[in-house]
Design an enzyme around this catalytic site. Structure first.
Site, short mmCIF file in Angstrom:
data_model
loop_
_atom_site.label_atom_id
_atom_site.label_comp_id
_atom_site.label_asym_id
_atom_site.label_seq_id
_atom_site.Cartn_x
_atom_site.Cartn_y
_atom_site.Cartn_z
N GLU A 286 0.80 -1.23 0.00
CA GLU A 286 0.00 0.00 0.00
C GLU A 286 0.83 1.28 0.00
O GLU A 286 0.31 2.36 0.23
CB GLU A 286 -0.97 0.03 1.19
CG GLU A 286 -2.35 -0.50 0.89
CD GLU A 286 -2.42 -2.00 0.70
OE1 GLU A 286 -3.47 -2.47 0.24
OE2 GLU A 286 -1.45 -2.73 1.00
N TYR B 34 3.44 2.04 2.05
CA TYR B 34 4.04 2.43 3.33
C TYR B 34 5.55 2.16 3.32
O TYR B 34 6.12 1.79 2.30
CB TYR B 34 3.34 1.71 4.47
CG TYR B 34 1.91 2.16 4.68
CD1 TYR B 34 1.64 3.46 5.13
CD2 TYR B 34 0.83 1.31 4.44
CE1 TYR B 34 0.32 3.89 5.33
CE2 TYR B 34 -0.49 1.74 4.64
CZ TYR B 34 -0.73 3.03 5.08
OH TYR B 34 -2.02 3.46 5.27
N ARG C 203 2.26 -8.63 4.59
CA ARG C 203 1.40 -7.99 3.58
C ARG C 203 2.27 -7.56 2.41
O ARG C 203 3.01 -6.58 2.48
CB ARG C 203 0.68 -6.79 4.20
CG ARG C 203 -0.39 -6.16 3.30
CD ARG C 203 -1.67 -6.94 3.34
NE ARG C 203 -2.70 -6.35 2.50
CZ ARG C 203 -3.61 -5.48 2.91
NH1 ARG C 203 -3.60 -5.07 4.18
NH2 ARG C 203 -4.53 -5.02 2.10
N HIS D 46 -1.61 3.89 -1.78
CA HIS D 46 -2.63 4.88 -1.47
C HIS D 46 -2.61 6.05 -2.45
O HIS D 46 -3.63 6.70 -2.67
CB HIS D 46 -2.46 5.40 -0.04
CG HIS D 46 -2.89 4.42 1.00
ND1 HIS D 46 -4.09 3.74 0.93
CD2 HIS D 46 -2.30 4.00 2.15
CE1 HIS D 46 -4.21 2.95 1.99
NE2 HIS D 46 -3.14 3.08 2.73
N GLN E 65 -17.74 6.23 3.04
CA GLN E 65 -18.14 7.51 3.61
C GLN E 65 -17.94 7.60 5.12
O GLN E 65 -17.62 8.68 5.64
CB GLN E 65 -19.61 7.80 3.27
CG GLN E 65 -19.84 8.10 1.81
CD GLN E 65 -21.30 8.43 1.52
OE1 GLN E 65 -21.99 9.03 2.32
NE2 GLN E 65 -21.77 8.01 0.36
#
Length: 791
Positions: free
Chosen positions: A239, A241, A289, A327, A416
């Site tokens: 992701e 990181y 991961r 991201h 949301q």
């Protein structure tokens, strides 16, 4: 069940069937099993059969270290804001303006949150990210574990989880997350001196001594997690990181032993795994991961991913969990517009190499038991990871196992209340389940004593009315739900028609199922008047959930037949020409634009969405043959030309969802058919139906369009509440949802308000005007806004 089949370069399309579009040589189709004799009414969605109760999903899995998991579902890591903080009291009082400052000295809320998921049948859970040192914080004073005192706080979490069950007790791992250059603070570090596009702070490259200290901090963090009772840790290396930043050549520009070749770039994460295994022993679970599809320019390629997976296994990992997309990637990976199971192919390909013997985990947009079963039964992976689905329904697995899949409150991928909350410091929750993340503050809706139960009439069966009705019925109230439409759903019936929002069908299916289960007296096609309310002596309290009415256009010519409202388009299928002006660029305006561009005249369910089309339109190469897995996107043929207008200056769609707004803007921009114009004044509609405006430069302009669609906001529709003012009924009429506060079809606010009021409506102290209950503002949220102001 009838299948329709097209062979398009080896791609298959099915209707009302479950499909995962794989490579042409690996295509497999598994039809969804529907309950017999079920008729779908408008917006009902589908109900899956539970005749087999998903045998692969509920088969046990023995891990290499001898631990047996009771099923193949893993609750993936997700930052919720329950992980704690260490903001000093003096700063909370003077810096954040909190009258009653506190340091989060316990993790009771986190413990309750995970306990309920364990009770719901999850066999393996992973916490939100916990930093191994202050450099790895997500933000200042964020969750961290590198002291004995911090370790003691976590024991309440592990004890709560391990108290559930006996032989098949749940396991919980703590994710060790070092954010690297994604850190929202000035101490950010990375592989090299770089700045992330999603953080205002430039990261400094770690020195070799800093790298060694970071390894030690990871190992200490894992050891403390073990002391706290965690069954293992997840090492976050995807992701985008810190560990991703070392692995990827796009962010690792080092020329020492931690940069250059793949072996060098992998040295830091592999040393972390090796040393955790050495420190914590063979019984300790280590989940790694690993990103199998970076979706950024210059990311890892497929051969590197396969090699890394082998090295990770050899270094001592127990499980490899798949990561998809950084991201900062400009490809949607988890939003509702992403097809179900869209990214299982990389995990399948890795499994098919035969080079990895430890369990592999598929992830992203797996939100129903049938999708999970399809993936597992094809042997595409050994486990499936779901995070948000367990926010939406803590009993997801319990219901599936017991043959109650129709009662699952399905995650609709809207982001949301979960990710959008997390990125602004709010405690994560769920649009369709406001109790998520609030378990310690909101009790489960259990039945009240008989003397506290009421007969309640609800006018309006939209999201707010349905949420109130279900919760009130669970509390034991006698609930009568009226709606002038022939079925429930309100404006959700429009939302579910928008391409990319097909999951909204599932919320309507859930509400319909739960209304039946809990005995709500549903009275459709019934318009309630003020006289009806006055004459009805049986109802003790009235809930007005009549929603909103669209704001009209107040300029000369606004009554021209070519001027339409969004309701005309989305609900009544009004014919719309090829050239359109949309007035209003909020959420509704963007939805109408996407509908007019891409809706082909046929409404879809979530399983009707073709994966291949999605991957081609966004330029994703699931084979990852090129670095990052990116290819040239396929251009779509738009059905119309659209001018999207707003009065405000600045970026259109600026108030869309923090984690999804960019997707909507990109979809319209990629079409090449939408002109976004801000800072305009609307002057008139002429006799030809053309729109006259004054543009941002102050010059007059005529838009020669076939139709004008007005999406200029909403007004509350609260006539019944106004009628009650000054009458004996005034103190028993409560307004909720859009009828209470209009704005952008805000289902999150509507469902939350309906649910919270239903929990308290028996209390005589809850009176109209003082009937809105909200989650408290956390110190983390205040810290976020403080930092944003001064960063």
């Amino acid at each position: 069940m009838m299948l329709t089949k097209q062979n398009l370069k080896g791609k298959w399309v099915t209707r009302r069937s479950r499909i995962i579009c794989l490579l042409p040589t690996q295509i497999k189709i598994s039809t969804s099993r529907f309950m017999s004799s079920v008729t779908l009414s408008e917006g009902e969605g589908y109900i899956q059969s539970d005749s087999n109760n998903f045998p692969t999903l509920f088969s046990p899995l023995r891990l290499p270290n001898g631990i047996t998991l009771p099923n193949r579902a893993m609750m993936g890591s997700m930052h919720t804001g329950l992980e704690g903080h260490s903001i000093p009291k003096w700063f909370q009082r003077f810096g954040l303006g909190m009258k009653h400052p506190h340091v989060t000295s316990d993790l009771d809320a986190m413990a309750q949150y995970f306990r309920e998921r364990a009770e719901g049948g999850v066999g393996l859970m992973v916490t939100g990210g916990i930093a191994p040192n202050y450099e790895g914080w997500t933000g200042p004073f964020a969750a961290k574990l590198n002291t004995e005192d911090e370790m003691q706080l976590h024991k309440v979490v592990t004890e709560a989880v391990h108290a559930v069950g006996d032989k098949d007790r749940a396991r919980i791992c703590m994710q060790i997350l070092h954010t690297g250059r994604y850190a929202y603070h000035p101490f950010a570090v990375s592989a090299s001196n770089t700045k992330s596009p999603i953080s205002p702070f430039k990261a400094r490259g770690l020195s070799e001594s800093g790298i060694k200290r970071t390894i030690d901090d990871f190992v200490k963090c894992a050891s403390l997690a073990q002391d706290a009772g965690y069954d293992g840790v997840e090492v976050m290396a995807s992701e985008g990181y810190l560990l991703s930043q070392f692995l990827s050549p796009c962010t690792n520009r080092r020329d020492d032993k931690y940069g250059g070749s793949l072996e060098n770039r992998a040295r830091l994460p592999l040393d972390i795994v090796k040393n955790i295994r050495k420190e914590c022993g063979d019984d300790f679970i280590i989940i790694f991961r690993l990103s199998l599809l970076d979706l950024v320019d210059g990311g890892l390629n497929w051969d590197e991913c396969v090699q890394l997976a082998q090295w990770v296994e050899a270094s001592g990992a127990t499980i490899i969990n798949t990561g998809i997309g950084w991201h900062e990637a400009r490809i949607p990976t988890i939003a509702t517009s992403v097809p179900r199971g869209a990214f299982i192919q990389p995990t399948l390909e890795l499994k098919n190499t035969g080079l990895i013997s430890i369990p592999l985990v598929s992830t992203n947009r797996i939100n129903t038991p049938q999708v999970a079963e399809d993936i597992l039964s094809r042997n595409a992976s050994d486990l499936v990871s779901m995070a948000r689905p367990f926010l939406a329904d803590a009993e997801f697995l319990l219901k599936a196992r017991e043959g109650r899949s129709d009662e699952i409150n399905t995650c609709i991928g809207c982001n949301q209340a979960c990710l959008d909350h997390a990125f602004v410091g709010k405690t994560a929750s769920c649009l369709v389940n406001p109790r998520a993340g609030q378990e310690s503050l909101m009790q489960k809706p259990t039945e009240l004593p008989k003397d506290q139960r009421r007969t309640i009439g609800i006018v309006g069966a939209g999201p707010a009315g349905c949420a109130f009705a279900v919760t009130a019925a669970q509390r034991g109230h006698n609930v009568i739900l009226y709606d002038q439409a022939p079925g429930i759903g309100g404006q959700f019936h429009m939302a579910k028609r928008v391409p990319g929002k097909e999951e909204f069908h599932e919320t309507l299916r859930y509400f319909r199922t739960m209304l039946r289960k809990h005995g709500v007296d549903l009275r459709p096609s019934r318009r309630v008047t003020w006289d009806d309310m006055k004459q009805n002596r049986a109802v003790e309290k009235w809930i007005i959930a009549t929603g909103v009415k669209p704001r009209t256009l107040d300029i000369p010519g606004a009554d021209h037949p070519k001027v339409l409202s969004y309701i005309d388009v989305l609900k009544h299928n009004a014919p719309v020409g090829k050239n359109v002006a949309i007035i209003g660029a909020g959420g509704i305006g963007f939805d109408v634009a996407e509908f007019l561009l891409h809706h082909n005249g046929h409404d879809k369910l979530a399983d009707d969405v073709c994966l291949d089309e999605f991957l081609e339109e966004w330029g994703v190469d699931p084979k990852n043959t090129q670095r990052g897995g990116l290819i040239e996107p396929r251009k779509t043929v738009p059905q119309r030309r659209i001018a999207l207008l707003q009065r405000k200056k600045g970026k259109l769609g600026a108030n869309l969802g923090r984690t999804t707004g960019w997707i909507h803007r990109t979809v319209l921009a990629k079409s090449g058919a939408v002109e976004m114009i801000g800072g305009v004044n609307y002057d008139k509609v002429d006799e030809n139906g053309h729109l006259h405006i004054t543009n941002r430069d102050g010059k007059p302009q005529i838009l020669e369009v076939d139709n004008i669609v007005v999406c200029a906001g909403q007004l509350v529709f609260n006539d019944l509440e106004l009628s009650a003012k000054g009458t004996p009924l005034e103190n028993i009429v409560y307004t909720i949802g859009g009828a209470y506060q209009a704005g952008e079809l805000d289902a999150k606010r509507a469902i939350d308000m309906g649910t919270r009021l239903a929990m308290e409506i028996h209390n005589d102290e809850v009176i109209p005007g003082k009937h809105r209950f909200e989650a408290p503002t956390s110190a983390e949220e205040k810290m976020f806004h403080f930092l944003k102001k001064w960063a």
